[in-house]
Each structure stands twice: as C-alpha cells, then as structure tokens.
Write an enzyme that holds these catalytic residues in place. Structure first.
Site, PDB file in Angstrom:
ATOM      1  CD  GLU A   1       4.108   1.129  -3.841  1.00  0.00           C
ATOM      2  OE1 GLU A   1       3.648   0.163  -4.494  1.00  0.00           O
ATOM      3  OE2 GLU A   1       3.618   2.269  -3.906  1.00  0.00           O
TER       4      GLU A   1
ATOM      5  CG  HIS B   1      -1.857   1.159   1.241  1.00  0.00           C
ATOM      6  ND1 HIS B   1      -2.971   1.209   0.438  1.00  0.00           N
ATOM      7  CD2 HIS B   1      -1.828   2.323   1.926  1.00  0.00           C
ATOM      8  CE1 HIS B   1      -3.602   2.352   0.642  1.00  0.00           C
ATOM      9  NE2 HIS B   1      -2.925   3.050   1.537  1.00  0.00           N
TER      10      HIS B   1
END
Length: 153
Positions: free
Chosen positions: A137, A67
């Site tokens: 990420e 996320h």
C-alpha cells in the site's frame, strides 16, 4: 494526524461526526474546505466511511482510495481492515495485495488505477498478512498520486 501534519508544517482541518453530526452538513463542510484550498486530488487512506454522492460528483475522478485486497476480490460493504485479511485467509487464497482505485458511488467499485500482490504464507495470520499488504500500500499509493500529477490517469 492533525498533530503529525502540524509538526511537518502541513495545515489540517478536522471535519467529523463530533463537529458535524449530520452527514449532509459534514459533506458540505468537506466540499467547502476542499474548494477553498483549490484541491486537485483527494486521497482516502484509512478513511473508513462511504462518501456522499454529492462529494463524489464534485470531485469525480479526483478521489482515490487504497484498499487492502486485489479488487474485485474481498471488497465492498463489510470488507475493511482485518475483515479483509480474515476473509482472504478463510478463502484459502495464495495471494492478496492492495488496490488503488478511483472512488465512485459504489463501495470499492471505481476504476482500478494500480494493484500489487503479495504471497499468502501458510502460517499467515490476519496481522502478518496485513503487515505485508501495508508495505505494498505504501508503494502503490504514492505511485498513483504521481501518475495523477503527471496527467497519466
């Protein structure tokens, strides 16, 4: 994604709204495909749908998601993609980042595995912030996968 996988010798299968319009049928097809391949870990990266409880239960603590925020901030229903980065900037945050977490029945509510922050710059736009968050990420998702494979989760 399927073409890219095939180009690297990775088998892929498409299970989507086009070939499984009913959510229940789609969930059953996903579970069947995962079971047939004896799947150990499901990684949601860019999967923009909420999973059905039946799938979560079948793979409890074996589904992870990435996320683009530091959960518990800017997560849950409506916080995805550019909406996250717009909200971070509108909130006047000094940092943002990414979170890898286990998937549970909530939206972005599962146990956090890893987080990494990035600074929010004065001149940031949602796009520039998104690019910086995407870099982390790409760091922490593989780290979380390794942790899972090494039995550290």
């Amino acid at each position: 994604a399927l073409t890219r996988a095939a180009n690297h010798g990775i088998e892929g299968v498409y299970i989507g709204k086009e070939n499984y319009p009913q959510m229940e049928d789609r969930t059953e097809a996903i579970i069947r495909a995962l079971d047939e391949k004896k799947t150990d870990l499901v990684i949601l990266a860019g999967y923009m749908s909420v999973l059905e409880p039946k799938l979560i239960e079948a793979y409890r603590n074996r589904i992870i998601n990435i996320h683009p925020s530091l959960i518990p901030k800017y997560c849950g229903k409506g916080f995805y993609g550019h909406y996250v980065h717009e909200a971070v900037l509108a909130g006047g945050e000094k940092e943002s980042g990414a979170t890898v977490h286990f998937v549970d029945e909530g939206v972005d509510t599962g146990k956090i595995i890893l987080q990494k922050s990035v600074p929010v710059m004065e001149d940031d736009t949602p796009d520039t912030l998104a690019a910086r968050v995407l870099e982390v990420e790409h760091e922490i998702l593989p780290q979380a996968v390794c942790m899972f494979c090494e039995g550290k989760l």
